[in-house]
Design an enzyme around this catalytic site. Structure first.
Site, short mmCIF file in Angstrom:
data_model
loop_
_atom_site.label_atom_id
_atom_site.label_comp_id
_atom_site.label_asym_id
_atom_site.label_seq_id
_atom_site.Cartn_x
_atom_site.Cartn_y
_atom_site.Cartn_z
N CYS A 113 33.62 44.20 40.09
CA CYS A 113 34.74 43.61 40.01
C CYS A 113 35.04 42.37 39.50
CB CYS A 113 35.45 43.58 41.52
SG CYS A 113 35.29 45.36 42.08
N HIS A 238 41.37 39.40 41.12
CA HIS A 238 40.86 40.97 41.00
C HIS A 238 41.86 41.84 41.69
CE1 HIS A 238 38.99 44.60 41.53
NE2 HIS A 238 38.74 44.22 42.90
N ASN A 268 42.80 50.12 41.64
CA ASN A 268 41.84 49.13 41.41
C ASN A 268 40.91 49.38 40.44
OD1 ASN A 268 39.25 47.84 41.60
ND2 ASN A 268 39.27 47.69 43.88
#
Length: 312
Positions: A113, A238, A268
């Site tokens: 990430c 993120h 995500n």
């Protein structure tokens, strides 16, 4: 040239949209359960014939077009991803081949990430050192391919997509010094492992780490750029979930900044999440040319990397 800057950005998402109601037909969940816990309403899912490098190439082509550049103007391609299926050719080489970029240095960066902000820093360093004139930096992940769709704790989170930035030499630095690091002993908290590879995480551990340990690190990234958090026009964290993004943004203290909340419609997307959300802010006019924006990635390993950039 004394620095580098982001000349243009671009993003791409697959056409298929998976809603919370769709997920309720797959696992024991509901729209209320998902939105109240992670703030996600929809996510884009790539088909079996849409590999990671295709997602990446679409985003990269848009960034090149926005910069007014041809593939031959690029001499370095960096792709941040943790969902590449094959070991070789790497994603960067495959993207270069798709776009017709001749003889670039081509490298993948796997920091999950936090991959894009690591890759952006690497491109900045390469350009400032004279090893590259123009770099293509891409974050791309196909999280749907490493997800157990019977596990409601993870399948409600993920989406697929890509974002890209063109980085080029500049007289005035437009990419601030990176602040990066990791907590290797906690690397087990976010995993993509096994055969077949599957995404898993210890949600509460990640939440506590992100909301308590990361705010002072993000503020220090601002300090390295010579700015206070209140000077920021935008914050792109993120896109993990809103329960992490909102308290983290508040604790950073960027009271005048637009905070990216693309996770609500994209889920995500791991390494894609920051350039995807940043590109959307630029496209929507939520931030303007020259505005200082904090990009801050965190997650797998547990790794983090952040820098303040000037909007293209």
């Amino acid at each position: 040239m004394n620095g580098s800057r982001i000349a243009a950005v671009g993003h791409y998402q697959p056409a298929k949209v998976l809603t919370n109601e769709d997920l309720a037909g797959l696992v024991d969940t509901s729209d209320e359960w998902i939105t109240s816990r992670v703030g996600i309403r929809t996510r884009h899912i790539a088909g079996p014939d849409e590999p990671v490098d295709e997602l990446a190439a679409h985003a990269a082509a848009k960034a090149l077009a926005a910069a007014g550049l041809a593939p031959g103007d690029i001499d370095l391609v960096l792709v941040a991803t943790s969902t590449a299926v094959d070991r070789s050719p790497n994603m960067a080489a495959r993207v270069a081949a798709r776009l017709g970029i001749p003889s670039p240095a081509a490298m993948d960066v796997n920091v999950v990430c936090a991959g894009f902000t690591h890759a952006l820093a690497t491109a900045d360093h390469a350009v400032r050192a004279g090893a590259s004139l123009r770099a293509l930096v891409i974050g791309a992940d196909k999280m749907s391919e490493v997800t157990d769709w019977s596990d409601r704790t993870t399948c409600v989170l993920v989406g697929d997509g890509a974002g890209a930035a063109v980085v080029e030499a500049a007289e005035e630095p437009g990419i601030g010094p990176v602040l990066w690091g990791s907590v290797p002993e906690m690397g087990h908290a976010v995993r993509i492992e096994g055969t077949p590879a599957r995404f898993a995480q210890e949600g509460q551990s990640v939440y506590r780490w992100a909301t308590t340990q990361l705010p002072p690190i993000a503020r220090k990234a601002c300090e390295r750029a010579g700015l206070a958090p209140e000077d920021l026009a935008g914050v792109v964290l993120h896109q993990a979930n809103l329960r992490i993004i909102e308290p983290l943004a508040e604790k950073i203290g960027a009271v005048n900044a637009v905070v990216a909340r693309d996770v609500a419609e994209s889920g995500n997307t791991s390494a894609a999440s920051i350039p995807l959300a940043f590109s959307k802010l630029v496209e929507q006019g939520a931030v303007s040319t020259g505005d200082p924006v904090l990009l801050f990635g965190f997650g797998g390993n547990l790794s983090y990397a952040g820098q303040v950039v000037r909007c293209p």
